[in-house]
Design an enzyme around this catalytic site. Structure first.
Site, PDB file in Angstrom:
ATOM      1  N   LYS A  20      10.942   4.792   4.053  1.00  0.00           N
ATOM      2  CA  LYS A  20       9.502   4.563   4.172  1.00  0.00           C
ATOM      3  C   LYS A  20       8.992   4.931   5.570  1.00  0.00           C
ATOM      4  CE  LYS A  20       9.620   0.871   0.676  1.00  0.00           C
ATOM      5  NZ  LYS A  20       9.264  -0.551   0.386  1.00  0.00           N
ATOM      6  N   TYR A  60       4.593   3.121  -7.746  1.00  0.00           N
ATOM      7  CA  TYR A  60       4.681   1.658  -7.857  1.00  0.00           C
ATOM      8  C   TYR A  60       3.854   1.134  -9.029  1.00  0.00           C
ATOM      9  CZ  TYR A  60       7.242   1.004  -3.438  1.00  0.00           C
ATOM     10  OH  TYR A  60       8.202   0.999  -2.451  1.00  0.00           O
ATOM     11  N   PHE A  68      -0.266  -7.743  -3.645  1.00  0.00           N
ATOM     12  CA  PHE A  68       0.013  -6.882  -2.488  1.00  0.00           C
ATOM     13  C   PHE A  68      -0.074  -5.395  -2.823  1.00  0.00           C
ATOM     14  CE2 PHE A  68       4.052  -8.170  -4.463  1.00  0.00           C
ATOM     15  CZ  PHE A  68       4.616  -6.931  -4.757  1.00  0.00           C
ATOM     16  N   ARG A  96      21.324  -0.162  -4.281  1.00  0.00           N
ATOM     17  CA  ARG A  96      20.571  -1.423  -4.179  1.00  0.00           C
ATOM     18  C   ARG A  96      21.356  -2.451  -3.351  1.00  0.00           C
ATOM     19  NH1 ARG A  96      15.167  -1.906  -5.784  1.00  0.00           N
ATOM     20  NH2 ARG A  96      15.648  -4.087  -6.221  1.00  0.00           N
ATOM     21  N   THR A 102      14.805  -7.462  -1.468  1.00  0.00           N
ATOM     22  CA  THR A 102      13.445  -6.992  -1.175  1.00  0.00           C
ATOM     23  C   THR A 102      12.931  -7.596   0.138  1.00  0.00           C
ATOM     24  OG1 THR A 102      13.007  -6.747  -3.532  1.00  0.00           O
ATOM     25  CG2 THR A 102      11.091  -6.877  -2.068  1.00  0.00           C
ATOM     26  N   ARG A 113      18.309  -3.418   4.956  1.00  0.00           N
ATOM     27  CA  ARG A 113      17.193  -4.320   5.290  1.00  0.00           C
ATOM     28  C   ARG A 113      17.676  -5.514   6.112  1.00  0.00           C
ATOM     29  NH1 ARG A 113      14.546  -4.026  -0.751  1.00  0.00           N
ATOM     30  NH2 ARG A 113      13.207  -2.193  -0.448  1.00  0.00           N
ATOM     31  N   ASN A 123       9.892  -2.940   4.952  1.00  0.00           N
ATOM     32  CA  ASN A 123      11.318  -3.102   4.644  1.00  0.00           C
ATOM     33  C   ASN A 123      12.067  -1.772   4.542  1.00  0.00           C
ATOM     34  OD1 ASN A 123      10.410  -2.294   2.165  1.00  0.00           O
ATOM     35  ND2 ASN A 123      10.991  -4.146   1.064  1.00  0.00           N
ATOM     36  N   HIS A 126      13.161   2.434   0.053  1.00  0.00           N
ATOM     37  CA  HIS A 126      13.038   2.210  -1.399  1.00  0.00           C
ATOM     38  C   HIS A 126      14.281   2.742  -2.096  1.00  0.00           C
ATOM     39  CE1 HIS A 126      11.564   2.248  -5.513  1.00  0.00           C
ATOM     40  NE2 HIS A 126      12.118   3.447  -5.598  1.00  0.00           N
ATOM     41  N   GLU A 137      11.680   8.160 -11.359  1.00  0.00           N
ATOM     42  CA  GLU A 137      11.281   8.394  -9.972  1.00  0.00           C
ATOM     43  C   GLU A 137      11.773   9.755  -9.464  1.00  0.00           C
ATOM     44  OE1 GLU A 137      12.665   4.801  -8.064  1.00  0.00           O
ATOM     45  OE2 GLU A 137      11.127   3.600  -9.069  1.00  0.00           O
TER      46      GLU A 137
HETATM   47  P1  IDP Z   1      12.204  -3.398  -4.039  1.00  0.00           P
HETATM   48  O1  IDP Z   1      11.646  -2.416  -3.048  1.00  0.00           O
HETATM   49  O2  IDP Z   1      13.286  -4.230  -3.435  1.00  0.00           O
HETATM   50  O3  IDP Z   1      12.604  -2.761  -5.348  1.00  0.00           O
HETATM   51  P2  IDP Z   1       9.867  -4.431  -5.464  1.00  0.00           P
HETATM   52  O4  IDP Z   1       9.746  -5.813  -6.023  1.00  0.00           O
HETATM   53  O5  IDP Z   1      10.049  -3.299  -6.420  1.00  0.00           O
HETATM   54  O6  IDP Z   1      11.036  -4.471  -4.363  1.00  0.00           O
HETATM   55  O7  IDP Z   1       8.573  -4.196  -4.590  1.00  0.00           O
HETATM   56  C1  IDP Z   1       8.292  -2.904  -4.096  1.00  0.00           C
HETATM   57  C2  IDP Z   1       7.843  -3.006  -2.655  1.00  0.00           C
HETATM   58  O8  IDP Z   1       6.647  -3.770  -2.601  1.00  0.00           O
HETATM   59  C3  IDP Z   1       8.815  -3.750  -1.740  1.00  0.00           C
HETATM   60  O9  IDP Z   1       9.855  -2.934  -1.241  1.00  0.00           O
HETATM   61  C4  IDP Z   1       7.897  -4.216  -0.645  1.00  0.00           C
HETATM   62  O10 IDP Z   1       7.627  -3.161   0.272  1.00  0.00           O
HETATM   63  C5  IDP Z   1       6.623  -4.525  -1.404  1.00  0.00           C
HETATM   64  N1  IDP Z   1       6.561  -5.941  -1.748  1.00  0.00           N
HETATM   65  C6  IDP Z   1       7.270  -6.579  -2.705  1.00  0.00           C
HETATM   66  N2  IDP Z   1       6.986  -7.887  -2.744  1.00  0.00           N
HETATM   67  C7  IDP Z   1       6.063  -8.084  -1.771  1.00  0.00           C
HETATM   68  C8  IDP Z   1       5.366  -9.227  -1.306  1.00  0.00           C
HETATM   69  O11 IDP Z   1       5.536 -10.365  -1.799  1.00  0.00           O
HETATM   70  N3  IDP Z   1       4.478  -9.027  -0.296  1.00  0.00           N
HETATM   71  C9  IDP Z   1       4.266  -7.803   0.256  1.00  0.00           C
HETATM   72  N4  IDP Z   1       4.903  -6.712  -0.137  1.00  0.00           N
HETATM   73  C10 IDP Z   1       5.798  -6.838  -1.138  1.00  0.00           C
HETATM   74 MG    MG Z   2      11.458  -1.876  -6.844  1.00  0.00          MG
END
Ligand code: IDP
Ligand code: MG
Length: 162
Positions: A20, A60, A68, A96, A102, A113, A123, A126, A137
């Protein structure tokens, strides 16, 4: 297409990962790519992409209803990401694991992370979460001609069938 031939330790498959914009800004590209490379996974596609909000929203799309989502899409379209396809045994699940949770504060040290981030909104990386999302994707970010099925000369030192 990735070969689905069985190999010791898992099926050879492909996953999508994106470094990212926060990690690009922080100079963490090689640090992050190096972890996948050193593990023994093979990079089969790579490019820098500055996503539009529409493209980030497509990527997304599963999170459209989350509070968010707006900020996430704005952040993802604020600068270039490094888009990658990695190939190897069990790479979807292992990527993963290498990435961590996350929320970076819930990610173990030793993960990307867990070592490099403190905030869920920054974070750094992806990674596709399943076979179906990996396929989806990869197809969203890359055209087939951008994915390269090259042979590694040191393959026998990384993977063995016995
Ligand atoms: P992942 O990246 O670990 O797969 P996902 O749940 O798919 O997590 O969420 C995608 C992205 O959305 C996360 O990597 C993070 O950048 C953002 N995100 C997820 N949950 C939150 C949150 O509670 N607050 C703010 N951003 C979030
Ligand atoms: Mg995800």
């Amino acid at each position: 297409e990735a070969s689905l031939a069985g190999e010791e330790g898992g099926v050879t498959e492909r996953t999508f990962m994106a470094i990212k914009y926060d990690a690009v800004q922080r100079g963490l590209i090689s640090e992050i790519m190096g972890r996948m490379e050193k593990k023994g996974y093979k990079l089969v596609a790579l490019k820098m992409v500055w996503p539009t909000e529409e493209f980030a929203g497509k990527h997304y799309h599963d999170l459209k209803e989350r509070p968010f989502f707006g900020n996430l899409v704005k952040f993802m379209s604020s600068g270039p990401a490094v888009a990658m396809v990695w190939e190897g045994p069990g790479v979807i699940k292992m990527a993963r694991t290498i990435i961590g949770a996350t929320d970076p504060l819930k990610s173990n040290p030793g993960t990307i992370r867990g070592d490099l981030a403190t905030s869920v909104g920054r974070n750094v990386i992806h990674g596709s979460d399943a076979y179906s999302t990996a396929e989806e994707e990869i197809a969203l970010w890359f055209s087939p001609s951008e994915i390269h099925a090259w042979n590694r000369t040191n393959e026998d030192w990384i993977s063995s069938n016995n």
